[in-house]
Design a protein around this motif. Structure first.
Motif, mmCIF file in Angstrom:
data_model
loop_
_atom_site.group_PDB
_atom_site.id
_atom_site.type_symbol
_atom_site.label_atom_id
_atom_site.label_comp_id
_atom_site.label_asym_id
_atom_site.label_seq_id
_atom_site.Cartn_x
_atom_site.Cartn_y
_atom_site.Cartn_z
ATOM 1 N N LYS A 159 32.737 44.643 36.543
ATOM 2 C CA LYS A 159 32.001 44.139 37.718
ATOM 3 C C LYS A 159 32.550 42.777 38.148
ATOM 4 N N CYS A 160 32.866 41.938 37.161
ATOM 5 C CA CYS A 160 33.403 40.613 37.467
ATOM 6 C C CYS A 160 34.777 40.727 38.126
ATOM 7 N N GLU A 161 35.617 41.627 37.608
ATOM 8 C CA GLU A 161 36.937 41.830 38.209
ATOM 9 C C GLU A 161 36.806 42.342 39.644
ATOM 10 N N GLU A 162 35.858 43.236 39.845
ATOM 11 C CA GLU A 162 35.607 43.762 41.196
ATOM 12 C C GLU A 162 35.167 42.645 42.134
ATOM 13 N N GLU A 163 34.275 41.774 41.649
ATOM 14 C CA GLU A 163 33.800 40.656 42.480
ATOM 15 C C GLU A 163 34.935 39.703 42.830
ATOM 16 N N VAL A 164 35.801 39.415 41.862
ATOM 17 C CA VAL A 164 36.959 38.545 42.113
ATOM 18 C C VAL A 164 37.840 39.150 43.203
ATOM 19 N N ASN A 165 38.095 40.448 43.125
ATOM 20 C CA ASN A 165 38.911 41.118 44.148
ATOM 21 C C ASN A 165 38.229 41.090 45.506
ATOM 22 N N ASP A 166 36.914 41.368 45.534
ATOM 23 C CA ASP A 166 36.163 41.360 46.793
ATOM 24 C C ASP A 166 36.186 39.990 47.463
ATOM 25 N N LEU A 167 36.197 38.937 46.654
ATOM 26 C CA LEU A 167 36.183 37.575 47.185
ATOM 27 C C LEU A 167 37.591 37.070 47.504
ATOM 28 N N GLY A 168 38.596 37.897 47.242
ATOM 29 C CA GLY A 168 39.978 37.494 47.531
ATOM 30 C C GLY A 168 40.500 36.430 46.603
ATOM 31 N N ALA A 170 41.928 37.066 43.441
ATOM 32 C CA ALA A 170 42.724 37.656 42.354
ATOM 33 C C ALA A 170 43.887 36.764 41.928
ATOM 34 N N ASP A 171 44.437 35.975 42.866
ATOM 35 C CA ASP A 171 45.564 35.103 42.510
ATOM 36 C C ASP A 171 45.102 33.764 41.937
ATOM 37 N N ARG A 172 43.784 33.539 41.886
ATOM 38 C CA ARG A 172 43.250 32.254 41.397
ATOM 39 C C ARG A 172 42.426 32.397 40.119
ATOM 40 N N VAL A 173 42.085 33.647 39.761
ATOM 41 C CA VAL A 173 41.233 33.893 38.592
ATOM 42 C C VAL A 173 41.989 34.786 37.617
ATOM 43 N N GLU A 174 42.054 34.357 36.349
ATOM 44 C CA GLU A 174 42.742 35.124 35.311
ATOM 45 C C GLU A 174 41.732 35.639 34.287
ATOM 46 N N PHE A 175 41.819 36.915 33.966
ATOM 47 C CA PHE A 175 41.039 37.524 32.883
ATOM 48 C C PHE A 175 41.986 37.725 31.699
ATOM 49 N N THR A 176 41.710 37.102 30.574
ATOM 50 C CA THR A 176 42.641 37.189 29.443
ATOM 51 C C THR A 176 42.234 38.250 28.422
#
Length: 198
Positions: A159-168, A170-176
């Protein structure tokens, strides 16, 4: 599990089921206590906190006294539990899993223009990672150099990854995902701001 030697539980909000299971299975109960429920409630209600703050505190203390061992992560918790009648030899202080040599955060960091923000932990609803992502979205509009690293995993990650993508973002948030302790410590050395969004 038929091969179990002990029942290990976290603070149980006055649930006696683990102790009942221990009696049925003939297994000792070891309780991990990472906070004192009645202390938090008393502080929120602005009531004085003492060794006996009411019936809930007596239930909580009774659990500690009934456990074969109590595992705490701070000397302060050890003192509170000791004051509530648990024998010192049954209270075990287990500090958080970062070596003493690694405690000097942030350590040596190169000069950087970016603002690096990090969260470390489990992705559960009550940990507030989605709220952090939304807050970061607002910040990212004002500080173009800001980045966010989310270290950990859990049921809310997709859900968090989806929210990051929806907010545009993806190039500023890293999931490790989960990192080894040493790798996590090394990553934290490069961070400017650590956030616990609970």
């Amino acid at each position: 599990n038929a091969n179990a030697d002990v029942i290990l539980i976290r603070s149980q909000e006055y649930d006696w089921t683990p102790w009942l299971m221990g009696k049925i299975l003939g297994l000792p109960v070891v309780q991990e206590v990472h906070s004192v429920t009645y202390v938090g409630r008393s502080q929120r209600r602005r009531k004085p906190v003492g060794g006996h703050a009411g019936p809930l505190s007596r239930l909580e203390a009774a659990q500690w006294r009934s456990a074969a061992g109590v595992w705490v992560n701070s000397p302060e918790l050890r003192s509170i539990i000791l004051e509530n009648g648990v024998a010192a030899e049954r209270i075990h202080f287990v500090p958080f899993g970062i070596a003493e040599s690694a405690r000097q955060f942030p350590g040596e960091r190169p000069e950087q223009e970016q603002v690096r923000i990090a969260f470390v932990g489990s992705f559960y609803p009550w940990h507030g990672v989605q709220a952090l992502i939304r807050a970061f979205s607002n910040l990212a509009q004002k500080i173009p150099s800001a980045s966010l690293v989310l270290m950990g995993d859990g049921i809310m990650r997709a859900k968090c990854e989806e929210e990051v993508n929806d907010l545009g973002l993806a190039d500023r948030v890293e999931f490790t995902g989960w990192l080894t302790r040493d790798h996590m410590v090394e990553r934290l050395r490069g961070v400017d701001i650590g956030v616990a969004p609970y």
